[in-house]
Design an enzyme around this catalytic site. Structure first.
Site, mmCIF file in Angstrom:
data_model
loop_
_atom_site.group_PDB
_atom_site.id
_atom_site.type_symbol
_atom_site.label_atom_id
_atom_site.label_comp_id
_atom_site.label_asym_id
_atom_site.label_seq_id
_atom_site.Cartn_x
_atom_site.Cartn_y
_atom_site.Cartn_z
ATOM 1 N N GLU A 1 0.875 -1.165 0.000
ATOM 2 C CA GLU A 1 0.000 0.000 0.000
ATOM 3 C C GLU A 1 0.911 1.213 0.000
ATOM 4 O O GLU A 1 1.740 1.370 0.901
ATOM 5 C CB GLU A 1 -0.808 0.007 1.293
ATOM 6 C CG GLU A 1 -2.283 -0.067 1.109
ATOM 7 C CD GLU A 1 -2.969 0.054 2.449
ATOM 8 O OE1 GLU A 1 -2.687 0.999 3.192
ATOM 9 O OE2 GLU A 1 -3.769 -0.831 2.747
ATOM 10 N N ASP B 1 -4.604 9.601 9.951
ATOM 11 C CA ASP B 1 -3.350 8.979 10.370
ATOM 12 C C ASP B 1 -2.874 9.485 11.712
ATOM 13 O O ASP B 1 -3.046 10.652 12.058
ATOM 14 C CB ASP B 1 -2.275 9.250 9.311
ATOM 15 C CG ASP B 1 -2.504 8.403 8.071
ATOM 16 O OD1 ASP B 1 -2.535 7.172 8.217
ATOM 17 O OD2 ASP B 1 -2.674 8.965 6.982
ATOM 18 N N TYR C 1 -10.938 -3.475 3.508
ATOM 19 C CA TYR C 1 -10.022 -3.051 4.572
ATOM 20 C C TYR C 1 -10.857 -2.862 5.838
ATOM 21 O O TYR C 1 -11.667 -1.958 5.920
ATOM 22 C CB TYR C 1 -9.363 -1.734 4.152
ATOM 23 C CG TYR C 1 -8.210 -1.249 5.003
ATOM 24 C CD1 TYR C 1 -8.286 -1.182 6.389
ATOM 25 C CD2 TYR C 1 -7.030 -0.812 4.397
ATOM 26 C CE1 TYR C 1 -7.227 -0.718 7.151
ATOM 27 C CE2 TYR C 1 -5.959 -0.349 5.145
ATOM 28 C CZ TYR C 1 -6.065 -0.307 6.524
ATOM 29 O OH TYR C 1 -5.013 0.172 7.257
#
Lengths: 390, 278
Positions: free
Chosen positions: B45, B56, B171
């Site tokens: 990825e 993040d 995911y």
């Protein structure tokens, strides 16, 4: 128009983890806004605690100088010294209705952090405020105010250590603590439903203005002017006039001039992009990275703007203009001297535009300027800019 | 059969490594990718560096900053993907990006360039299914899988809506929070994997917080088809930024250790815990 959209703008561009919280917030908001108990408690706080309604002050001296009738909507007289409290009281009360036990917020110059700390103290909710480490040093007095009010200020040391990074840190906290925490967003930006919630809580400004001017003048104003950073005070005063024959002007931070590249005028000089959860106008480079911005007014120093303003710009219903740092500083001094009112540097941008706009009005023309906050917080900065000479 | 489909068709759990393109520099980033592939990453990825990576945690955010300081642009990312594709022709490559990168470039152009560079999938971390109407046809036009994200907080109704537009793999976000290493994974993973498994035939990979061999083992035991490890690897890049040989050695060692978690453990849990405590 789809819910959460203003024309093509708005929406929800957030990580999947946040979606459930935004849906919960939207549902809660739909419920509380119809709830008479919520409305009556919010009205009580706004009236008895915050000091609404705020006056609509006729400025005799400025009107004589400019040759038209100038009024100021006095959000500077609201408790805390700025319009921010309308929204923080509304959202803090909503958080209580949702059963949340903790408020988080982010702040740049500190005004929204102080307003959140006030609302948290008044409603008995603990508050944590994320603030860029650089801003905590620049705005040490506001950090002290927040702590005095019982809030915990968390300095953010990532990225450029300013507002943008504080927003990211607050988002991260929220994502990790959705169950018990409400993220109290400070402007009409971010993902749906925040722009709508903030607009509705700030619309009290325009509703009062409309009623007050009708009482005083027997007619609506010709022009309403407000400064635009994220745009919450502007949307608050504009919204109740949108369907009227009234010229609405939003004034952005022109900084050192639009050609200089050092400004915060996302509507005047930006392009359409996604930033912090919404599609709107954005100051960005060719690859889609947000640009550094600049304004003498910390509250206008932001690369994007609320999505409803983006729609109002495209439709032409609101005109957006930019005023430079120098013009704002001139207006800061001029209003202080002619009327004995020291405006926040943010609001001074709206005053500066009013000085220009007055040329287009005759002596019976009515101009309303939203004085979104008071300038005490800026006095030391302005003194330093000019070596202590007023 | 696409490269992603071929990988998961092997039926053994896969190891997905994450890296930010351009971290710590554009050329160094290619060498990092090669080291990760050599160490046993089954799929990479590759994040497009972005100035405001709100999903993040601090470790990956710093990697975005390093990559941007090194001057990395989306053009550089496509060039990097092309070179990795040359190095590992069969390895699936997924671009991880924030939506404004795509919006600014225009979705059609972005997906056509991604496909031309050799990307197999795109994961847009801040584009929920409700907002994906504009990108979906572009991804389909160029044969790029849109990797769907499902969080522990995603309602069953939303899971259905998300899965109806997904391809490649799904995911699964293991926890409420941003990316980053954790001491332990939350207990709900098996439930999440089971619930999503009932709704889709797509392979399921678990990420966010997965950073130790025992986490990998937990995820595989929960029935996932793969694990995604980001921050634990990105931290090694940061720690060894001044010494590439040490960086690559650390990545190789970490991936080898994490990969050992993919195979069933012959030792009973009790014994392992005692050994760790020694």
């Amino acid at each position: 128009m789809k819910p959460g959209r203003y024309g093509i703008y708005g929406g929800r561009y957030v990580p999947e983890t946040l979606m459930s919280a935004l849906i919960e917030l939207e549902e809660t908001y739909e419920r509380v806004r119809e709830d008479p108990e919520f409305s009556s408690r919010l009205s009580w706080y706004l009236r008895e605690y915050a000091g609404r309604e705020t006056p609509l002050t006729y400025c005799a001296n400025l009107s004589r100088d400019l040759g038209c009738r100038v009024y100021l909507k006095r959000e500077d007289l609201l408790h805390g010294g700025a319009h921010k409290l309308n929204n923080t009281l509304g959202q803090a009360l909503m958080a209580k209705f949702m059963g949340k036990r903790r408020l988080i917020a982010e702040t740049g110059a500190g005004q929204h952090g102080v307003a959140t700390a006030i609302a948290g103290a008044a409603l008995g909710l603990p508050v944590e405020v994320y603030m860029g480490e650089v801003d905590t040093r620049r705005q040490a007095l506001n950090v002290f105010r927040m702590e005095l009010l019982g809030a915990r200020v968390v300095p953010v040391v990532s990225g450029t250590r300013t507002l943008k990074d504080a927003i990211n840190a607050a988002m991260r906290d929220w994502v990790a603590n959705l169950g018990d925490t409400h993220y109290l967003l400070g402007s009409c930006v971010g993902p749906h439903p925040f722009p709508r919630i903030v607009r509705d809580f700030q619309s009290v400004i325009g509703e009062e203005t409309r009623r007050q001017i009708l009482e005083r003048e027997g007619r609506l104003p010709d022009t309403v002017v407000a400064c635009v950073g994220g745009g919450s005070n502007a949307i608050g005063i504009f919204y109740p006039f949108v369907n009227d024959d009234v010229a609405l002007v939003g004034v952005e931070a022109g900084g050192e001039g639009l050609d200089s590249g050092r400004h915060g005028a996302s509507l005047s000089a930006g392009s359409v992009g996604v930033f912090q959860g919404a599609l709107s106008y954005l100051l960005q480079d060719g690859d889609g990275q947000a640009l550094e911005t600049h304004s003498v007014a910390a509250g206008l120093d932001h690369p994007s703007v609320g999505p409803e303003h983006a729609m109002l710009k495209d439709s032409g219903r609101v005109r957006y203009e930019a005023v430079t740092d120098a013009e704002a500083l001139h207006a800061f001094r001029r209003l202080s001297r002619t009327e004995g009112i020291i405006p926040a540097l943010e609001s001074a941008h709206a005053v500066a535009y009013a000085l220009r706009a007055a040329d287009d009005l005759d002596k019976d023309g009515i101009l309303v300027v939203n004085l979104s906050g008071r300038g005490d917080k800026d006095v030391a900065d302005v003194a330093n800019l000019h070596g202590g000479v007023a | 059969m696409s490269r992603i489909d071929a990988l998961f068709a092997r039926k053994s759990p896969v190891f997905i490594g994450f890296t930010v393109a351009g971290d710590p520099g554009i050329e160094a980033s290619l060498r990092v990718a090669k080291a990760m592939i050599d160490a046993g990453a089954d799929l990479l990825e590759i994040a497009v560096p972005y100035a405001d990576p709100v999903a993040d945690g601090p470790v990956i955010e710093r990697a975005h900053v390093r990559a941007l300081r090194a001057g990395t642009t989306p053009d550089d990312v496509f060039a990097l993907v092309r070179r990795i594709r040359g190095y590992a022709p069969a390895l699936p490559l997924v671009l991880f990006t924030y939506h404004n990168i795509i919006h600014r470039r225009g979705p059609d152009r972005f997906f056509s360039e991604a496909a031309a560079a050799g990307a197999d999938g795109v994961l847009i971390v801040d584009l929920p299914s409700e907002e994906s109407g504009e990108v979906a046809p572009c991804a389909a036009r160029y044969g790029i899988d849109r990797i769907a994200l499902i969080a522990p907080t995603t309602s069953p109704e939303r899971q259905h809506a998300i899965l109806s537009g997904a391809s490649g793999f799904v995911y699964l976000i293991s926890l409420e929070g941003v990316t980053g290493e954790r001491d332990r994974l939350p207990p709900g993973i098996a439930g999440l994997v089971g619930a999503v498994r009932e709704k889709t035939g797509l392979p399921l990979a678990v990420g966010f917080g997965v950073s130790r061999p025992e986490h990998v083992r937990t995820v595989v035991a929960a029935g996932a088809d793969g694990v995604i490890v980001g921050s634990a690897l990105v931290r090694l890049i940061e720690e060894h930024a001044g010494d590439e040989a040490a960086m690559h050695a650390a990545l190789r060692a970490a991936i080898a250790a994490l990969r050992r978690g993919l195979v069933p453990d012959p030792e009973p849990d009790m014994l392992r815990r005692e050994r760790v405590e020694e």
